[in-house]
Design an enzyme around this catalytic site. Structure first.
Site, PDB file in Angstrom:
ATOM      1  N   ASN A 114       0.784  -1.241   0.000  1.00 13.20           N
ATOM      2  CA  ASN A 114       0.000   0.000   0.000  1.00 13.20           C
ATOM      3  C   ASN A 114       0.817   1.294   0.000  1.00 13.20           C
ATOM      4  OD1 ASN A 114       0.588  -0.888   2.621  1.00 13.20           O
ATOM      5  ND2 ASN A 114      -1.055   0.319   3.506  1.00 13.20           N
ATOM      6  N   GLU A 209       4.580  -6.165  11.523  1.00 14.97           N
ATOM      7  CA  GLU A 209       3.778  -4.941  11.429  1.00 14.97           C
ATOM      8  C   GLU A 209       2.525  -5.323  10.667  1.00 14.97           C
ATOM      9  OE1 GLU A 209       4.487  -2.010  12.744  1.00 14.97           O
ATOM     10  OE2 GLU A 209       6.521  -2.424  13.439  1.00 14.97           O
ATOM     11  N   CYS A 243      -2.849   1.241   6.505  1.00 12.53           N
ATOM     12  CA  CYS A 243      -3.030   0.332   7.644  1.00 12.53           C
ATOM     13  C   CYS A 243      -3.539   1.038   8.890  1.00 12.53           C
ATOM     14  CB  CYS A 243      -1.718  -0.386   7.948  1.00 12.53           C
ATOM     15  SG  CYS A 243      -0.379   0.760   8.300  1.00 12.53           S
TER      16      CYS A 243
HETATM   17  P1  NAD Z   1      -0.078  -9.440   2.515  1.00  7.59           P
HETATM   18  O1  NAD Z   1       0.042 -10.050   3.865  1.00  7.59           O
HETATM   19  O2  NAD Z   1      -1.003 -10.069   1.542  1.00  7.59           O
HETATM   20  O3  NAD Z   1       1.354  -9.396   1.790  1.00  7.59           O
HETATM   21  C1  NAD Z   1       2.513  -8.905   2.423  1.00  7.59           C
HETATM   22  C2  NAD Z   1       3.739  -9.579   1.849  1.00  7.59           C
HETATM   23  O4  NAD Z   1       3.665 -10.983   2.099  1.00  7.59           O
HETATM   24  C3  NAD Z   1       3.919  -9.406   0.350  1.00  7.59           C
HETATM   25  O5  NAD Z   1       5.273  -9.130   0.069  1.00  7.59           O
HETATM   26  C4  NAD Z   1       3.498 -10.740  -0.231  1.00  7.59           C
HETATM   27  O6  NAD Z   1       4.219 -11.077  -1.386  1.00  7.59           O
HETATM   28  C5  NAD Z   1       3.839 -11.716   0.893  1.00  7.59           C
HETATM   29  N1  NAD Z   1       2.925 -12.844   0.917  1.00  7.59           N
HETATM   30  C6  NAD Z   1       1.605 -12.867   0.588  1.00  7.59           C
HETATM   31  N2  NAD Z   1       1.095 -14.107   0.779  1.00  7.59           N
HETATM   32  C7  NAD Z   1       2.104 -14.887   1.230  1.00  7.59           C
HETATM   33  C8  NAD Z   1       2.197 -16.259   1.615  1.00  7.59           C
HETATM   34  N3  NAD Z   1       1.154 -17.085   1.545  1.00  7.59           N
HETATM   35  N4  NAD Z   1       3.402 -16.714   2.041  1.00  7.59           N
HETATM   36  C9  NAD Z   1       4.458 -15.895   2.126  1.00  7.59           C
HETATM   37  N5  NAD Z   1       4.426 -14.588   1.751  1.00  7.59           N
HETATM   38  C10 NAD Z   1       3.261 -14.080   1.331  1.00  7.59           C
HETATM   39  O7  NAD Z   1      -0.435  -7.912   2.768  1.00  7.59           O
HETATM   40  P2  NAD Z   1      -0.732  -6.785   1.720  1.00  7.59           P
HETATM   41  O8  NAD Z   1      -2.020  -7.092   1.049  1.00  7.59           O
HETATM   42  O9  NAD Z   1       0.466  -6.528   0.890  1.00  7.59           O
HETATM   43  O10 NAD Z   1      -0.911  -5.524   2.668  1.00  7.59           O
HETATM   44  C11 NAD Z   1      -2.106  -5.228   3.333  1.00  7.59           C
HETATM   45  C12 NAD Z   1      -2.033  -5.560   4.798  1.00  7.59           C
HETATM   46  O11 NAD Z   1      -0.853  -5.049   5.368  1.00  7.59           O
HETATM   47  C13 NAD Z   1      -3.169  -4.901   5.582  1.00  7.59           C
HETATM   48  O12 NAD Z   1      -3.639  -5.802   6.534  1.00  7.59           O
HETATM   49  C14 NAD Z   1      -2.495  -3.723   6.271  1.00  7.59           C
HETATM   50  O13 NAD Z   1      -3.119  -3.302   7.429  1.00  7.59           O
HETATM   51  C15 NAD Z   1      -1.138  -4.283   6.531  1.00  7.59           C
HETATM   52  N6  NAD Z   1      -0.166  -3.206   6.654  1.00  7.59           N
HETATM   53  C16 NAD Z   1       0.367  -2.984   7.884  1.00  7.59           C
HETATM   54  C17 NAD Z   1       1.257  -1.936   8.051  1.00  7.59           C
HETATM   55  C18 NAD Z   1       1.864  -1.626   9.397  1.00  7.59           C
HETATM   56  O14 NAD Z   1       2.755  -0.807   9.444  1.00  7.59           O
HETATM   57  N7  NAD Z   1       1.422  -2.249  10.468  1.00  7.59           N
HETATM   58  C19 NAD Z   1       1.626  -1.156   6.962  1.00  7.59           C
HETATM   59  C20 NAD Z   1       1.067  -1.446   5.722  1.00  7.59           C
HETATM   60  C21 NAD Z   1       0.174  -2.486   5.574  1.00  7.59           C
END
Ligand code: NAD
Length: 456
Positions: A114, A209, A243
């Site tokens: 994001n 995070e 987030c």
């Molecule tokens: P996501 O968990 O789908 O993906 C994050 C990362 O994990 C990506 O690099 C992706 O390639 C990898 N990934 C996805 N599925 C995987 C799997 N099965 N096995 C291993 N790796 C995998 O998250 P997203 O859709 O990219 O981001 C949205 C989420 O992130 C929301 O829940 C948001 O709140 C959270 N977020 C948190 C923060 C924070 O600072 N706390 C910041 C930004 C986003």
């Protein structure tokens, strides 16, 4: 791509001890700043292709945060990495005691889509500042930003120190099989669980995070117009794909209608065009998220908005009224431009409802009443937040950023980020000058008396 080889080469580089040199770390951070400066235009272009996001919004929510983090680390790194003397207790006399900050080693940073630049690079800045080597795995979803990030990093830095590995689930799964000294993950709570399990295999420490539903309390004594303006900014920035965006509002019944009307006016001012591409309003990242959000809208509860344009992936900022905690939209993090509004009359009851859910990443309170603010802060556990504002706590480097419970483990930004990638090695340094002999046999009566005198 030979992932075990990349990791192995980074381990060798780390073991050569050169990343322990503070000058090398500072020079790497300065170089990173220059590389970003030189490529700023390309970075804006890539994010526009992925999100239709304006330069201004990209600057304030991504690039400026990266520069701030770099400046802060470059300025403070010498002080943070100094060994620190602490007092020695009488039982250990004669000796001195100190704590040596040492880098953990080879780090894996996995990031979300994001805010693709700052979410990938801010932890990397801390990891490099602390003297580690880093592999970054950016999200594959915004593929133009992921590609430009890989290009500018991989053509300018030694891969043994700092490199980007692009890829999706398969690549991440392979990366997670390696033995890291720390994994820093930003993303969803469900993938966070996968990362945590993989890390446990090697007892690798993690910072997670994650996400969740961030509530926003609005009390009747607030400045309604300014509250509405600030919430509209925070919620619809990046089209709600933030987030720490206010996920839902909890508003005192008495001011519900006034607040709804002010929110509507502020949306009309900030986003005058309804559902077409507009330089001030970001797209939904892909069709899957567009469909997910579209299906989440309860058509009979729309107070304002709801218009959609599937081909441009635009959903107009939408206000939802008469929502209860039991509505489907209150189940998971929304992560889009839909704002459910729940009214309440009894604060204790609504606090109980919030506490029955998972611990939020953020929480916001709009009120001038110190007693109410104190009560809400005291009773609800959450990662971090703001009073009479939303989101901006993230931009104060003196506030560690992170979640609690299912919204995250650990925190970062500035010194907290340095600490996240540092082991504090404690040393007691004894002198040869004098030996009190008290701990050795024979355990005589007088020795016992002296030991008891010192230790009690
Ligand atoms: P996501 O968990 O789908 O993906 C994050 C990362 O994990 C990506 O690099 C992706 O390639 C990898 N990934 C996805 N599925 C995987 C799997 N099965 N096995 C291993 N790796 C995998 O998250 P997203 O859709 O990219 O981001 C949205 C989420 O992130 C929301 O829940 C948001 O709140 C959270 N977020 C948190 C923060 C924070 O600072 N706390 C910041 C930004 C986003």
């Amino acid at each position: 791509m030979d992932i075990p080889k990349i990791v192995n080469q980074q381990k060798c580089f780390f073991n050569s001890n050169c990343t322990k040199e503070v000058t090398l770390r500072i020079n790497t951070l300065k170089k990173l700043k220059n590389v970003i400066k030189e490529n700023e235009k390309e970075l804006y272009k890539a994010i526009y292709t992925d999100f239709k996001k304006s330069e201004f919004e990209t600057y304030i929510t991504e690039i400026a945060l990266i520069y701030n983090e770099l400046n802060d680390a470059i300025k403070n790194l010498k002080r943070w990495s100094k060994q620190k003397r602490v007092r020695t207790n009488l039982a250990n006399f004669p000796a001195k005691s100190y704590i040596i900050p040492e880098p953990l080693g080879t780090i894996l940073v996995i990031s979300a889509w994001n805010y693709p630049y700052q979410i990938a690079l801010i932890p990397v800045i801390s990891a490099i500042a602390a003297g580690n080597t880093v592999v970054i795995k950016p999200s594959e979803i915004p593929n133009n930003t992921s590609r430009i990030l890989a290009k500018i990093i991989n053509t300018n830095f030694d891969a043994n120190h700092f490199t980007v590995v692009e890829g999706s689930v398969e690549t991440t799964t392979e990366l997670l099989k390696q033995k890291w000294d720390k994994i820093f993950f930003t993303g969803s709570t469900s993938v966070g669980r996968i990362v945590y399990k993989a890390a446990a295999e090697n007892l690798t420490p993690v910072t997670l995070e994650l996400g969740g539903k961030s509530p926003t309390f609005i009390f009747k004594d607030c400045d309604i117009k300014l509250t509405a303006k600030r919430i509209v900014w925070a919620k619809f920035l990046n089209a709600g794909q933030t987030c720490i965006a206010p996920d839902y509002l909890l508003v005192e019944k008495e001011i519900e209608q006034q607040l709804l009307s002010s929110l509507k006016s502020e949306i009309e001012i900030a986003y005058p065009v309804n559902n077409t591409i507009n330089e001030n309003y970001v797209q939904i990242i892909n069709d899957a998220h567009f469909d997910r959000l579209s299906n989440l809208i309860p058509k009979d509860k729309i107070y304002f908005g709801g218009e959609q344009n599937a081909s441009e992936r635009i959903i107009r900022p939408t206000l939802l009224q008469n929502i209860s905690f039991e509505d489907p939209i209150m189940k998971d993090e929304i992560f889009g431009p839909l704002l459910p509004i729940i009214s309440f009359e009894n604060l204790d009851k609504v606090i109980t409802k919030v506490k029955a859910k998972e611990k939020p990443l953020s929480l916001y309170i709009y009120s001038k009443n110190k007693k109410i603010i104190r009560k809400t802060l005291h009773e609800i556990s959450f990662g971090g937040g703001a009073i009479n504002e939303s989101l901006v706590h993230l931009s104060n480097p003196n506030l560690p950023f992170g979640g609690v419970g299912t919204s995250g483990i650990g925190n970062y930004h500035s010194k907290a980020g340095f600490d996240t990638f540092t082991h504090y090695k404690s040393i007691l340094h004894k002198s040869f000058l004098f030996e009190p002999n008290l701990k050795y046999t024979p355990f005589t009566k007088w020795k016992r008396q002296i030991v008891k005198f010192i230790l009690e």
